[in-house]
Design a protein around this motif. Structure first.
Motif, short mmCIF file in Angstrom:
data_model
loop_
_atom_site.label_atom_id
_atom_site.label_comp_id
_atom_site.label_asym_id
_atom_site.label_seq_id
_atom_site.Cartn_x
_atom_site.Cartn_y
_atom_site.Cartn_z
N THR A 303 37.74 -39.75 -48.41
CA THR A 303 38.71 -39.98 -47.36
C THR A 303 38.20 -41.10 -46.46
O THR A 303 37.16 -40.97 -45.80
CB THR A 303 39.01 -38.71 -46.54
OG1 THR A 303 39.84 -39.05 -45.43
CG2 THR A 303 37.74 -38.03 -46.06
N ALA A 321 33.09 -38.57 -46.85
CA ALA A 321 33.85 -38.66 -45.61
C ALA A 321 33.43 -39.92 -44.86
O ALA A 321 32.33 -40.00 -44.33
CB ALA A 321 33.60 -37.42 -44.75
N ASN A 323 34.14 -42.69 -42.02
CA ASN A 323 34.82 -43.09 -40.78
C ASN A 323 34.71 -44.59 -40.53
O ASN A 323 35.14 -45.07 -39.49
CB ASN A 323 34.22 -42.31 -39.61
CG ASN A 323 34.84 -42.66 -38.27
OD1 ASN A 323 34.14 -43.12 -37.37
ND2 ASN A 323 36.14 -42.47 -38.12
N ILE A 339 36.95 -37.85 -38.69
CA ILE A 339 37.09 -36.93 -39.81
C ILE A 339 36.41 -35.62 -39.48
O ILE A 339 35.29 -35.61 -38.95
CB ILE A 339 36.48 -37.53 -41.09
CG1 ILE A 339 37.18 -38.86 -41.44
CG2 ILE A 339 36.58 -36.55 -42.25
CD1 ILE A 339 36.49 -39.61 -42.55
N VAL A 341 35.18 -32.01 -41.29
CA VAL A 341 34.93 -31.27 -42.53
C VAL A 341 34.44 -29.89 -42.11
O VAL A 341 33.33 -29.76 -41.59
CB VAL A 341 33.89 -31.98 -43.41
CG1 VAL A 341 33.66 -31.20 -44.70
CG2 VAL A 341 34.33 -33.41 -43.71
N ALA A 353 28.48 -38.64 -45.61
CA ALA A 353 29.24 -38.96 -44.42
C ALA A 353 28.84 -40.32 -43.87
O ALA A 353 27.65 -40.67 -43.84
CB ALA A 353 29.05 -37.88 -43.35
N VAL A 357 31.71 -38.42 -38.08
CA VAL A 357 32.24 -37.31 -38.87
C VAL A 357 31.70 -36.00 -38.29
O VAL A 357 30.51 -35.89 -38.00
CB VAL A 357 31.83 -37.46 -40.35
CG1 VAL A 357 32.33 -36.27 -41.16
CG2 VAL A 357 32.36 -38.77 -40.92
#
Length: 526
Positions: A303, A321, A323, A339, A341, A353, A357
């Motif tokens: 993402t 993840a 950002n 983000i 999680v 990450a 995040v």
């Protein structure tokens, strides 16, 4: 609702109580009976009924075909006859029947194509339906479309159409075949799609309760099994929910995309089972991934555009993840792509990450030779002052529990990162619970429970009150090295401070001051 052909109902009051010997006259009163017994009244009501029937009959002039906006396409192999349906196919080469039905349906404003039986389609089917909505409706288990070429629904970006595919099996035997939707709102529901990929652009998309069976990727090219692309000028609602994705291509290699979203949307409640490495779900905008069960020897969720990933069970692979992917130097853009999680179960899985995040409340069972949570600085080489927040996770296994490390080799050596928070995690059965790389600074590691010690290769990091701190505080990088001539783990001791050091007074001095104050108050009262 449509207007009734007859503004007022007919009275239906003709007498039904005639008896033998009664005389009929033009007017009922002429023979001593009611108005309804008159011959003229009777004929007037008969004429009114006939006019009503003619009015209803004339109303059918504007209705064409056997049904309004609903065509039935049957197959002779399933027992249909020409009298049963609008278009009859033979189940062998059904392209012409479909083309005729498409032309008729779209020419009359769109509607529903009802399909029953098995159809073999060898040519590309195109629905060019300006101003028309079209739905293909079948019966689960009874309606089968064998496709050799794509099926395409074309719309107008200024006139969003409604496309529907429901209750049927679409399949391709030798290679992937696509269903393409442009500028329309799409609903695909209760279908089985075998070696069929779906592309939708600039549309509201609802893909629910379907089964995707992937037995080959021949013909897939760079497309995803399910690819949804948004538009800056159209607000979209995208939901991929309650589907089953099953891949069984053990001989393939490389990277392949199962679901790709270039728009905001939700991926929820799906069952995903892959036998091959290299499959991924990817979102370039804020997506919500929740309540899914995913199993693969090397599945990846990526993402890049923000959003939340919570309540999933992921077995094997990676969660990426990020950002920072499109953030550049804009802090506002980074904040918009935050983000979260949380609440996931990761088994034999690594969580990676970038940037701001939040990772909280997850259970992670990591592979033995990987870090459970791997946090990298901005891989674009920018200094990053928005570090991750990693709180309240249960981490088991892995070579390192939580690792703050450098970015890939594309980043310049002087790029740094800071302000990561690692707190209240439970880490066990790994070689090193927490490791802070040399490019990280101003991070806080506190209130964690683990076996082993934190490895700090950075600068200015605060590491306090974890379970490796001895006594009531201090130890390692916490506390002081010596005090009052004592060295090592310093704990408070009587006599460390004298009254003179802190300006304290004795008990006698305090009592004398109180008595003097009381006497002064009495003297002032007389």
């Amino acid at each position: 609702m449509a207007d009734r052909p007859l503004p007022a109902p007919l009275p239906a009051d003709l007498p039904e109580d005639w008896s033998s010997g009664q005389i009929v006259a033009p007017e009922g009163a002429d023979v001593g009976l009611s108005e309804q017994h008159g011959y003229n009244y009777l004929m007037g009501q008969v004429n009114a009924a006939q006019r009503a029937v003619n009015t209803i009959n004339e109303g059918f002039d504007g209705i064409s075909g056997k049904r309004t906006c609903r065509f039935v396409i049957g197959t002779s192999t399933a027992g249909w006859t020409q009298a049963d349906c609008d278009y009859l196919c033979d189940g062998t080469n059904d392209d012409e029947g479909f083309r005729a039905a498409i032309s008729a349906l779209t020419g009359r404003g769109g509607g529903i194509m009802v399909l029953a039986g098995t159809y073999n389609l060898t040519k590309k089917l195109e629905f060019r339906t300006a101003g028309a909505d079209v739905s293909l409706m079948g019966t689960p288990g009874e309606t089968i479309l064998n496709l050799s070429e794509p099926m395409t629904f074309y719309g107008n970006r200024f006139d969003q159409r409604q496309w529907g595919v429901q209750g049927m099996e679409l399949r391709s035997a030798t290679a992937m075949v696509g269903m393409h939707f442009t500028y329309g709102n799409v609903v695909i529901r209760d279908c089985r799609l075998e070696n069929i990929y779906v592309q939708a652009s600039s549309s509201d998309v609802f893909v629910t309760s379907n089964t995707f069976a992937i037995n080959t990727i021949s013909g897939l090219s760079n497309n995803a099994i399910l690819q949804i692309i948004g538009s800056d000028s159209i607000d979209q609602v995208v939901v991929v929910s309650g589907n089953s994705f099953t891949e069984n291509c053990p001989s393939i290699s490389g990277s392949h995309t199962l679901i790709y979203m270039a728009c905001e949307g939700a991926i929820s409640g799906n069952q995903i089972t892959c036998t091959s490495h290299g499959w991924k779900i990817m979102g370039d905008e804020a997506i919500t991934v929740t309540g899914n069960t995913m199993s693969s020897p090397g599945f990846t969720i990526i993402t890049n555009g923000g959003g939340s990933i919570f309540g999933n069970r992921i077995v094997g692979g990676y969660l990426w993840a990020d950002n920072q992917h499109y953030a550049d130097d804009a802090e506002t853009e980074r904040n918009n792509r935050m983000i979260s999680v949380s609440g996931n179960v990761f088994i034999d899985c690594v969580l990676m990450a970038f940037g701001g995040v939040t990772v909280s409340g997850n259970t992670i069972n990591a592979p033995a030779d990987n870090a459970a949570i791997l946090v990298r600085q901005d891989y674009k080489g920018q200094s990053l002052d928005v570090g991750p927040c990693i709180v309240g996770n249960f981490i088991v296994g892995g070579s390192i529990g939580i690792h703050l490390t450098k970015a890939d080799t594309l980043s310049p050596e002087n790029a740094g990162a800071s302000n990561a928070l690692i707190a209240c995690n439970r880490i066990r059965d790994c070689g090193t619970p927490v490791k802070i790389g040399e490019n990280w600074s101003s991070c806080m590691v506190t209130d964690n429970l683990f076996v082993g010690s934190v490895v700090d290769q950075g600068s200015g990091n605060i590491i306090r009150l974890n379970n490796d701190d001895p006594g009531s505080g201090g130890g390692g990088t916490a506390g002081v090295a010596s005090f009052n001539g004592r060295a090592g783990a310093v704990v408070p001791r009587a006599g460390d401070y004298t009254a003179a050091m802190v300006g304290a007074v004795t008990t006698e001095q305090l009592n004398a001051a109180i008595q003097a104050a009381v006497l002064d108050s009495w003297e002032g009262s007389y």
